[in-house]
Design an enzyme around this catalytic site. Structure first.
Site, PDB file in Angstrom:
ATOM      1  N   SER A  82      93.752  19.886 -16.391  1.00  0.00           N
ATOM      2  CA  SER A  82      94.755  18.328 -15.941  1.00  0.00           C
ATOM      3  C   SER A  82      94.614  17.934 -14.179  1.00  0.00           C
ATOM      4  O   SER A  82      95.456  17.091 -14.159  1.00  0.00           O
ATOM      5  CB  SER A  82      96.546  18.543 -15.864  1.00  0.00           C
ATOM      6  OG  SER A  82      97.007  19.413 -17.039  1.00  0.00           O
ATOM      7  N   THR A 186      99.891  17.812 -12.092  1.00  0.00           N
ATOM      8  CA  THR A 186      99.005  18.251 -11.050  1.00  0.00           C
ATOM      9  C   THR A 186      99.348  18.898 -10.125  1.00  0.00           C
ATOM     10  O   THR A 186     100.876  19.915 -10.018  1.00  0.00           O
ATOM     11  CB  THR A 186     100.109  17.195 -10.663  1.00  0.00           C
ATOM     12  OG1 THR A 186     100.078  15.335 -11.427  1.00  0.00           O
ATOM     13  CG2 THR A 186      99.407  16.695  -8.585  1.00  0.00           C
ATOM     14  N   THR A 204      95.534  15.139  -9.359  1.00  0.00           N
ATOM     15  CA  THR A 204      95.555  14.764 -10.619  1.00  0.00           C
ATOM     16  C   THR A 204      94.041  14.681 -11.533  1.00  0.00           C
ATOM     17  O   THR A 204      93.733  13.249 -11.946  1.00  0.00           O
ATOM     18  CB  THR A 204      97.491  14.341 -11.220  1.00  0.00           C
ATOM     19  OG1 THR A 204      96.917  14.702 -12.924  1.00  0.00           O
ATOM     20  CG2 THR A 204      97.095  13.247 -11.734  1.00  0.00           C
ATOM     21  N   ARG A 214      94.419   3.325 -16.471  1.00  0.00           N
ATOM     22  CA  ARG A 214      96.041   3.530 -16.409  1.00  0.00           C
ATOM     23  C   ARG A 214      96.042   4.584 -14.981  1.00  0.00           C
ATOM     24  O   ARG A 214      94.746   5.851 -15.162  1.00  0.00           O
ATOM     25  CB  ARG A 214      96.735   4.584 -17.708  1.00  0.00           C
ATOM     26  CG  ARG A 214      98.352   5.445 -17.719  1.00  0.00           C
ATOM     27  CD  ARG A 214      97.645   6.732 -16.484  1.00  0.00           C
ATOM     28  NE  ARG A 214      99.215   7.235 -16.373  1.00  0.00           N
ATOM     29  CZ  ARG A 214      99.707   8.317 -15.982  1.00  0.00           C
ATOM     30  NH1 ARG A 214      98.415   8.899 -15.544  1.00  0.00           N
ATOM     31  NH2 ARG A 214     101.011   8.709 -15.907  1.00  0.00           N
ATOM     32  N   VAL A 215      97.192   3.782 -13.923  1.00  0.00           N
ATOM     33  CA  VAL A 215      96.754   4.925 -13.266  1.00  0.00           C
ATOM     34  C   VAL A 215      98.463   5.526 -12.640  1.00  0.00           C
ATOM     35  O   VAL A 215      99.681   4.684 -12.960  1.00  0.00           O
ATOM     36  CB  VAL A 215      96.936   4.171 -11.680  1.00  0.00           C
ATOM     37  CG1 VAL A 215      97.008   5.243 -10.284  1.00  0.00           C
ATOM     38  CG2 VAL A 215      94.833   3.982 -11.297  1.00  0.00           C
ATOM     39  N   GLY A 216      98.796   7.044 -12.744  1.00  0.00           N
ATOM     40  CA  GLY A 216      99.671   7.746 -12.317  1.00  0.00           C
ATOM     41  C   GLY A 216     100.683   6.793 -10.915  1.00  0.00           C
ATOM     42  O   GLY A 216     100.459   6.566 -10.401  1.00  0.00           O
ATOM     43  N   ASP A 217     102.435   8.457 -10.615  1.00  0.00           N
ATOM     44  CA  ASP A 217     102.194   8.237  -9.898  1.00  0.00           C
ATOM     45  C   ASP A 217     101.668   9.083  -8.595  1.00  0.00           C
ATOM     46  O   ASP A 217     101.676   8.664  -7.143  1.00  0.00           O
ATOM     47  CB  ASP A 217     103.271   9.168 -10.010  1.00  0.00           C
ATOM     48  CG  ASP A 217     103.040  10.530 -10.124  1.00  0.00           C
ATOM     49  OD1 ASP A 217     102.519  10.457 -11.181  1.00  0.00           O
ATOM     50  OD2 ASP A 217     104.295  11.037  -9.874  1.00  0.00           O
ATOM     51  N   THR A 237     105.438  16.378 -10.142  1.00  0.00           N
ATOM     52  CA  THR A 237     104.622  16.449 -11.300  1.00  0.00           C
ATOM     53  C   THR A 237     105.353  16.075 -12.589  1.00  0.00           C
ATOM     54  O   THR A 237     106.613  16.256 -11.815  1.00  0.00           O
ATOM     55  CB  THR A 237     104.418  17.565 -11.405  1.00  0.00           C
ATOM     56  OG1 THR A 237     102.899  18.057 -11.976  1.00  0.00           O
ATOM     57  CG2 THR A 237     104.757  19.000 -11.161  1.00  0.00           C
ATOM     58  N   GLY A 238     104.939  15.702 -13.212  1.00  0.00           N
ATOM     59  CA  GLY A 238     105.394  15.030 -14.360  1.00  0.00           C
ATOM     60  C   GLY A 238     105.385  13.817 -14.978  1.00  0.00           C
ATOM     61  O   GLY A 238     104.050  13.076 -14.724  1.00  0.00           O
ATOM     62  N   GLY A 240     104.069  10.241 -14.312  1.00  0.00           N
ATOM     63  CA  GLY A 240     103.745   9.692 -13.914  1.00  0.00           C
ATOM     64  C   GLY A 240     104.831   8.159 -13.224  1.00  0.00           C
ATOM     65  O   GLY A 240     105.524   7.610 -12.522  1.00  0.00           O
TER      66      GLY A 240
HETATM   67  N1  ASP Z   1     102.474  12.997 -12.884  1.00  0.00           N
HETATM   68  C1  ASP Z   1     100.783  12.949 -13.466  1.00  0.00           C
HETATM   69  C2  ASP Z   1     100.803  11.778 -13.527  1.00  0.00           C
HETATM   70  O1  ASP Z   1     101.389  11.418 -14.122  1.00  0.00           O
HETATM   71  C3  ASP Z   1     101.064  14.183 -14.031  1.00  0.00           C
HETATM   72  C4  ASP Z   1     101.626  15.350 -14.145  1.00  0.00           C
HETATM   73  O2  ASP Z   1     101.658  15.471 -12.662  1.00  0.00           O
HETATM   74  O3  ASP Z   1     101.935  15.759 -15.107  1.00  0.00           O
HETATM   75  O4  ASP Z   1      99.443  11.439 -13.426  1.00  0.00           O
END
Ligand code: ASP
Length: 334
Positions: A82, A186, A204, A214-217, A237-238, A240
């Site tokens: 990841s 992350t 991440t 796609r862009v996450g948080d 983390t999680g 986004g």
């Molecule tokens: N937050 C990250 C994302 O959504 C992934 C993660 O931390 O699980 O890209």
């Protein structure tokens, strides 16, 4: 040391250890915790070696930013599925990476999003912060910038055999509305240095099988990481999508500004999001936080969210405060 003094000392350190074990600190233990600098906190169990490298960097005279960068780089090259180029690819078979870094002094920030083939996105984020007038670079421009600055850039295409194997496991070739990722994590890493200054960063490969682009948080300042040198720092983390819609790391830091402990600040951000979100607590989000006093904590909708804490005295993996629909009704279980 005379015996009564020694007993008093042992009593004090046992109380401080108990407060630490609970991931929180009373005002009296906070004074002792303030001496626990540097303090390094990161997401997941795989953050522990990153913390330990960060501590070494600090002890050898590196800055908090050097320590964040080196710690995160370790995970980026660790083979993690990841984080870094070993991360699982998007729906087009390309590994697209996101990262950001923030320095408390001067409130500086840098980030890169959707970079392909960049071996160390955290270093690219730091260079954006230090060498450009910008905060965020994305896609091909960020790749170009990384190459121009001498960073390692390879082909972003995932290894063909592992991509095929991964694709075969997917129910759908491209995620649709309501779908959840199979894999995502992350490394977010926060530091309070010996001078009491804060820094943080994260990296991440995001949602495995994501729609390309796609862009996450994680590269969003206030989403994946936020640092306020007067207050504290937070990282996420999680999923986004459930973090970035709420500027959640910023919320965690604001909660600390209003007097909450790091653990409670993380928990309250999650509760607030759950009160608004149609998904309630089904959010798949977890946060870590540290404050200026050297207190730390974590909370997540994932039961037993593991996070890593390192000081010159100890280095271990702890469990964040678990939040779920049930614990929310009970007002938490701390
Ligand atoms: N937050 C990250 C994302 O959504 C992934 C993660 O931390 O699980 O890209």
């Amino acid at each position: 040391m005379s015996d009564p003094t020694r007993r008093a000392f042992l009593k004090q350190t046992t109380a401080a250890a108990a407060a630490l074990a609970a991931g929180c600190a009373t005002p009296s233990t906070a004074i002792r915790l303030a001496k626990r600098r540097p303090l390094i906190v990161s997401t997941w169990g795989f953050g522990k070696p990153a913390n330990e490298l960060a501590l070494k960097v600090l002890q050898e005279g590196g800055s908090a930013l050097d320590a964040v960068e080196q710690g995160v780089r370790l995970v980026e090259s660790s083979g993690n599925t990841s984080v870094g180029l070993s991360g699982l690819p998007n729906a087009a078979g390309v590994v697209q990476l996101d990262a950001c870094i923030m320095n408390g002094p001067g409130h500086q920030a840098g980030s890169v999003a959707g970079v392909e083939g960049v071996v160390h996105p955290i270093s690219a984020a730091r260079l954006v912060m230090e060498k450009t007038p910008h905060v965020m670079l994305v896609g091909p421009g960020a790749n170009w910038f990384a190459r121009q600055n001498g960073l390692g850039v390879r082909d972003g295409q995932a290894d063909e055999a592992s991509y095929r194997a991964w694709l075969a496991r997917q129910k759908k070739p491209v995620p649709g509305k309501g779908d959840k990722p199979e894999n995502h994590d992350t490394i977010a890493l926060l530091i309070l240095d010996e001078n009491g200054d804060l820094a943080g960063g994260c990296s991440t490969s995001g949602w495995s099988g994501k729609v390309p682009g796609r862009v996450g948080d994680s590269p969003i300042i206030g989403g994946g990481v936020y640092v306020d040198n007067a207050v504290g720092a937070a990282g996420a983390t999680g999923l986004g999508e459930n973090v970035m819609r709420y500027c959640a790391s910023y919320q965690v830091v604001e909660n600390m500004r209003h007097g909450m402990s790091p653990t409670e600040a993380c928990a309250e951000a999650i509760r607030r999001i759950a009160r608004t979100d149609p998904k309630g607590m089904d959010l798949a989000i977890n946060f870590i936080a540290i404050n200026k006093k050297g207190e730390f904590g974590a909370a997540g909708t994932q039961a037993n969210f593991p996070y890593s804490v390192t000081t010159p005295e100890f280095s271990e993996v702890r469990k964040g405060k678990p939040l779920s629909q049930a614990t929310q009704k009970e007002g938490g279980n701390e």
